[in-house]
Design an enzyme around this catalytic site. Sequence first.
Site, PDB file in Angstrom:
ATOM      1  N   CYS A  66     -45.524  -0.944  10.122  1.00 12.77           N
ATOM      2  CA  CYS A  66     -46.111  -2.278  10.073  1.00 12.77           C
ATOM      3  C   CYS A  66     -45.174  -3.111   9.199  1.00 12.77           C
ATOM      4  O   CYS A  66     -44.128  -2.621   8.775  1.00 12.77           O
ATOM      5  CB  CYS A  66     -47.555  -2.274   9.568  1.00 12.77           C
ATOM      6  SG  CYS A  66     -47.801  -2.021   7.809  1.00 12.77           S
ATOM      7  N   HIS A  99     -41.363  17.236  -2.126  1.00  8.88           N
ATOM      8  CA  HIS A  99     -42.313  17.354  -3.234  1.00  8.88           C
ATOM      9  C   HIS A  99     -43.757  17.064  -2.849  1.00  8.88           C
ATOM     10  O   HIS A  99     -44.671  17.595  -3.468  1.00  8.88           O
ATOM     11  CB  HIS A  99     -41.920  16.418  -4.374  1.00  8.88           C
ATOM     12  CG  HIS A  99     -40.671  16.831  -5.070  1.00  8.88           C
ATOM     13  ND1 HIS A  99     -40.152  16.123  -6.136  1.00  8.88           N
ATOM     14  CD2 HIS A  99     -39.815  17.868  -4.872  1.00  8.88           C
ATOM     15  CE1 HIS A  99     -39.047  16.703  -6.554  1.00  8.88           C
ATOM     16  NE2 HIS A  99     -38.808  17.760  -5.803  1.00  8.88           N
TER      17      HIS A  99
END
Length: 145
Positions: A66, A99
């Site tokens: 977006c 991570h």
Amino acid sequence: MRIAIGSDHTGINYKSMIISFLVNQDYYIKDFGFSIYGKKVDYPDFIHPTAESVDKGKMDFGIILCGSGNGAAMTANKYKKIRAALVWNKEVAFLARKHNNANVLSLPARFLESKKEVLEIVEMFLTTDFEGGRHKIRIEKIPIK
């Protein structure tokens, strides 16, 4: 690998390019839209089905776009099994996977400079493995119990 992709009107140029890039690399792509140039739409209408397909395990990863990437990420993160990461460069893409074990890549279409940059981000996101260990423990603390 199965990839879901969805976008509002601001991301359709990048979305089409990403689809072509991934199809050429033998990824299976499910396009949840949007693809009509010149018409404005509401991003949740396309992000919800994209995120839901990943949440339900029908697709392995999602890519959403977006204008800022924020609304798309916020929408996707409403789903229990989604970890959507707003990513604007390949280093953030690497860390989002390594991570955070992100499973949805949210791209800010208005703030990415080039097609090359977008494809580098997508490739980094899809080819980086989750490290696990201390990061797995942290991720398990994210959901509200």
